[in-house]
Structures are given as C-alpha cells and as structure tokens.
Design an enzyme around this catalytic site. Sequence first.
Site, PDB file in Angstrom:
ATOM      1  N   SER A 129      44.409  37.529  41.271  1.00 16.77           N
ATOM      2  CA  SER A 129      45.749  37.077  40.869  1.00 16.77           C
ATOM      3  C   SER A 129      46.631  38.308  40.753  1.00 16.77           C
ATOM      4  O   SER A 129      46.124  39.422  40.587  1.00 16.77           O
ATOM      5  CB  SER A 129      45.647  36.387  39.503  1.00 16.77           C
ATOM      6  OG  SER A 129      46.930  36.218  38.939  1.00 16.77           O
ATOM      7  N   TYR A 142      42.390  36.081  30.850  1.00 16.50           N
ATOM      8  CA  TYR A 142      42.360  35.695  32.272  1.00 16.50           C
ATOM      9  C   TYR A 142      42.694  36.923  33.129  1.00 16.50           C
ATOM     10  O   TYR A 142      42.009  37.199  34.118  1.00 16.50           O
ATOM     11  CB  TYR A 142      43.368  34.567  32.502  1.00 16.50           C
ATOM     12  CG  TYR A 142      43.605  34.219  33.956  1.00 16.50           C
ATOM     13  CD1 TYR A 142      42.680  33.457  34.677  1.00 16.50           C
ATOM     14  CD2 TYR A 142      44.770  34.642  34.608  1.00 16.50           C
ATOM     15  CE1 TYR A 142      42.918  33.134  36.007  1.00 16.50           C
ATOM     16  CE2 TYR A 142      45.013  34.314  35.930  1.00 16.50           C
ATOM     17  CZ  TYR A 142      44.089  33.570  36.627  1.00 16.50           C
ATOM     18  OH  TYR A 142      44.329  33.237  37.943  1.00 16.50           O
TER      19      TYR A 142
HETATM   20  N1  NAP Z   1      47.928  28.553  40.509  1.00 15.15           N
HETATM   21  C1  NAP Z   1      48.299  29.801  40.299  1.00 15.15           C
HETATM   22  O1  NAP Z   1      49.444  30.059  39.886  1.00 15.15           O
HETATM   23  C2  NAP Z   1      47.346  30.928  40.612  1.00 15.15           C
HETATM   24  C3  NAP Z   1      47.878  32.223  40.621  1.00 15.15           C
HETATM   25  C4  NAP Z   1      47.032  33.286  40.879  1.00 15.15           C
HETATM   26  C5  NAP Z   1      45.696  33.067  41.123  1.00 15.15           C
HETATM   27  N2  NAP Z   1      45.193  31.811  41.108  1.00 15.15           N
HETATM   28  C6  NAP Z   1      43.768  31.653  41.371  1.00 15.15           C
HETATM   29  O2  NAP Z   1      43.602  30.828  42.491  1.00 15.15           O
HETATM   30  C7  NAP Z   1      42.321  30.183  42.428  1.00 15.15           C
HETATM   31  C8  NAP Z   1      42.503  28.702  42.713  1.00 15.15           C
HETATM   32  O3  NAP Z   1      43.286  28.143  41.683  1.00 15.15           O
HETATM   33  P1  NAP Z   1      44.302  26.934  41.922  1.00 15.15           P
HETATM   34  O4  NAP Z   1      45.638  27.404  41.518  1.00 15.15           O
HETATM   35  O5  NAP Z   1      44.099  26.346  43.250  1.00 15.15           O
HETATM   36  O6  NAP Z   1      43.816  25.951  40.754  1.00 15.15           O
HETATM   37  P2  NAP Z   1      43.216  24.450  40.765  1.00 15.15           P
HETATM   38  O7  NAP Z   1      44.116  23.545  41.511  1.00 15.15           O
HETATM   39  O8  NAP Z   1      42.911  24.163  39.334  1.00 15.15           O
HETATM   40  O9  NAP Z   1      41.876  24.607  41.593  1.00 15.15           O
HETATM   41  C9  NAP Z   1      40.778  25.291  41.041  1.00 15.15           C
HETATM   42  C10 NAP Z   1      39.577  25.005  41.904  1.00 15.15           C
HETATM   43  O10 NAP Z   1      38.468  25.709  41.332  1.00 15.15           O
HETATM   44  C11 NAP Z   1      37.423  24.773  41.135  1.00 15.15           C
HETATM   45  N3  NAP Z   1      36.637  25.121  39.966  1.00 15.15           N
HETATM   46  C12 NAP Z   1      37.070  25.404  38.714  1.00 15.15           C
HETATM   47  N4  NAP Z   1      36.032  25.604  37.910  1.00 15.15           N
HETATM   48  C13 NAP Z   1      34.922  25.425  38.672  1.00 15.15           C
HETATM   49  C14 NAP Z   1      33.547  25.474  38.418  1.00 15.15           C
HETATM   50  N5  NAP Z   1      33.074  25.763  37.194  1.00 15.15           N
HETATM   51  N6  NAP Z   1      32.677  25.241  39.430  1.00 15.15           N
HETATM   52  C15 NAP Z   1      33.137  24.947  40.673  1.00 15.15           C
HETATM   53  N7  NAP Z   1      34.423  24.885  40.979  1.00 15.15           N
HETATM   54  C16 NAP Z   1      35.305  25.125  39.975  1.00 15.15           C
HETATM   55  C17 NAP Z   1      38.089  23.425  40.948  1.00 15.15           C
HETATM   56  O11 NAP Z   1      37.193  22.395  41.346  1.00 15.15           O
HETATM   57  P3  NAP Z   1      36.488  21.340  40.353  1.00 15.15           P
HETATM   58  O12 NAP Z   1      37.391  21.135  39.176  1.00 15.15           O
HETATM   59  O13 NAP Z   1      36.321  20.140  41.236  1.00 15.15           O
HETATM   60  O14 NAP Z   1      35.179  21.961  40.002  1.00 15.15           O
HETATM   61  C18 NAP Z   1      39.234  23.521  41.933  1.00 15.15           C
HETATM   62  O15 NAP Z   1      38.800  23.154  43.227  1.00 15.15           O
HETATM   63  C19 NAP Z   1      41.762  30.479  41.038  1.00 15.15           C
HETATM   64  O16 NAP Z   1      40.816  31.517  41.127  1.00 15.15           O
HETATM   65  C20 NAP Z   1      42.975  30.952  40.265  1.00 15.15           C
HETATM   66  O17 NAP Z   1      42.618  31.831  39.233  1.00 15.15           O
HETATM   67  C21 NAP Z   1      45.996  30.734  40.849  1.00 15.15           C
END
Ligand code: NAP
Length: 254
Positions: A129, A142
């Site tokens: 991130s 985080y």
């Molecule tokens: N959204 C933002 O603003 C942002 C910014 C910077 C970085 N990120 C990073 O981008 C990545 C994806 O996030 P996103 O924004 O797409 O969020 P999201 O929509 O909440 O998706 C998160 C994904 O991770 C999976 N996940 C979470 N915990 C898990 C576990 N214990 N085992 C297996 N799968 C798990 C979830 O699947 P299940 O719930 O089905 O398990 C889901 O598919 C993350 O690493 C996050 O830190 C996000």
Amino acid sequence: MRIEGSNIFLTGASSGIGAALAVELTRRGARVAGVSRRPSAGVAVSISADVGVAADRERAVAEALGALGRIDALINNAGVGVYAPSWQCPMEELRRMFEVNFFGAVDLTQRVAPGMVARGQGLVVNVASIASKVPLPWFTLYSASKAALEAYTRGLRMELARTGVGAMLVCPGYVQTGFQGAVLGGRPPAKLVSGKRFASTAEAVARAVADGMEKDARTVLTPSLGWALVAASRLAPGLVDGQLLAMMESAGDE
Ligand SMILES: NC(=O)c1ccc[n+]([C@@H]2O[C@H](COP(=O)([O-])OP(=O)(O)OC[C@H]3O[C@@H](n4cnc5c(N)ncnc54)[C@H](OP(=O)(O)O)[C@@H]3O)[C@@H](O)[C@H]2O)c1
C-alpha cells in the site's frame, strides 16, 4: 514476465483489486487459481482457503499445483486492515492482521518460490500500500504490516536476483473496494470515508499491476501521483505527518 499462457496463484481473488486482477490476467491469457475464503468468480480454479491459516496455505498450494501443474507467478494480494489505535489494539487482532498481510505472504512464497527457482523463472508480486511508504495515523498498525511487506519484497528481490525469479511491489493509493468494510477492528475517520470520490477503481489498479508484471517493474505505485506524497514524506516528514494528523483530527473522534 509473459502473462499469456502463464499460471498465476492469486490470493484475495473474491473481491476488489483481486477480483479485478483475476479478470484482467485471464483476459491477457493467464490461467488463474483464485484463493480466498469466499469463492472467486471467473477464474480457472477457485480455491477456498484462509491465508491466515498455515494448513490452508499448504492445501491451497497443493490444490493449485494439482490443477495447474506449475505456478509462474504468485500474487499475494489478500489483506485486511485494523483501524484501532496502535496503543489500544488487541494484540490478537494485530497478530491476525500480520498473519494475513505478512506471514501468509512469506509462507506462500516459501512454498512456491523453490519451484520457480528450480525452473529459473517466476515472479512474486506483493500487494502492499502507499501506507507502507507513508504511515497513516488512522492505520498505524496496518501501515506497519505493509512496511514489513515492502522491506521483505525488496530483500527477496535481491536474494533471488541471480535465479531468474523476480519480486514486484504494488502500492495502491485509496481504492474503492470492500476493504474498509472488512477491517478486523476500529472505524475510519469520517473524512476518509467522505473522500471516497477521489478513490481509484480496482480495474485501474489491476491494469497497472498487469502492465507492471509484463514490464518486469520493481514497484507499481498507483495512481502515480502518489509518488509526490512519497517524495514529500521523505523530504519533509514533519510537514506530511502534520497534514495527515490534521486530516484525522478534522474528522472528529469517529
Ligand atoms: N482498497 C484500498 O484502498 C487499498 C489501498 C492500498 C492497498 N490495498 C491492499 O489491496 C489488497 C486487496 O484489498 P481490496 O481493496 O481489494 O480489499 P477487499 O475488497 O476487501 O478484498 C480483500 C480480498 O482479500 C481476501 N482476504 C482477506 N482476508 C483473507 C484471508 N484471511 N484469507 C484469504 N483471503 C482473504 C478477501 O477474500 P475473502 O473475504 O473471500 O477471504 C478479498 O478477496 C489488500 O492487501 C489491501 O491491503 C487496498
């Protein structure tokens, strides 16, 4: 790397950035094994597993290898956040977050990288991130988990430099996904939630990641305007910290 014809192990494929990446990588000709607790749509293989649980990680890799034969790229995208202040956050929540965001990524890499090294090619992509570069006060722990992932990725790239296996870091800014609704604890500042209109889309991040993989990029920071924040934070950390604090405080005690 060449995405077309490759086999990709993608965690967090059921939602947000991971779901968009599954679509983008499939569109570019990859066979994707999507790994998350909920099923992943539109992938070659959907594997239900909790990446925060060692036995699930072991099974997920075995299932993916069984279905695909080999793994050309591992994308550690699954991640969770904790909004609770670092000095109050229950240690159990903190450990759980690190297990998903950091230890899970390291463990999956340990399970997958030896095969890549033996073949002399492969790529590990770690989704951190912008918070790994600029700690956010509403997201201190985080940010720490993602900073650990960033340091790990940089070191891993050097460790594997002579093997033909690469490591790429992804640093998204604010992306509109289900991420905030899935945090393990605490609540975000209201101003952050109202700033949603400035968020990028998961599809835009997915395209940037796929482009980065094809160009063998070291780091994909998206949107690229985020580099200005990173530079400002290096040159004038006090100023940037003050702005971030003001942003959090102006939102009140949400
Ligand atoms: N959204 C933002 O603003 C942002 C910014 C910077 C970085 N990120 C990073 O981008 C990545 C994806 O996030 P996103 O924004 O797409 O969020 P999201 O929509 O909440 O998706 C998160 C994904 O991770 C999976 N996940 C979470 N915990 C898990 C576990 N214990 N085992 C297996 N799968 C798990 C979830 O699947 P299940 O719930 O089905 O398990 C889901 O598919 C993350 O690493 C996050 O830190 C996000």
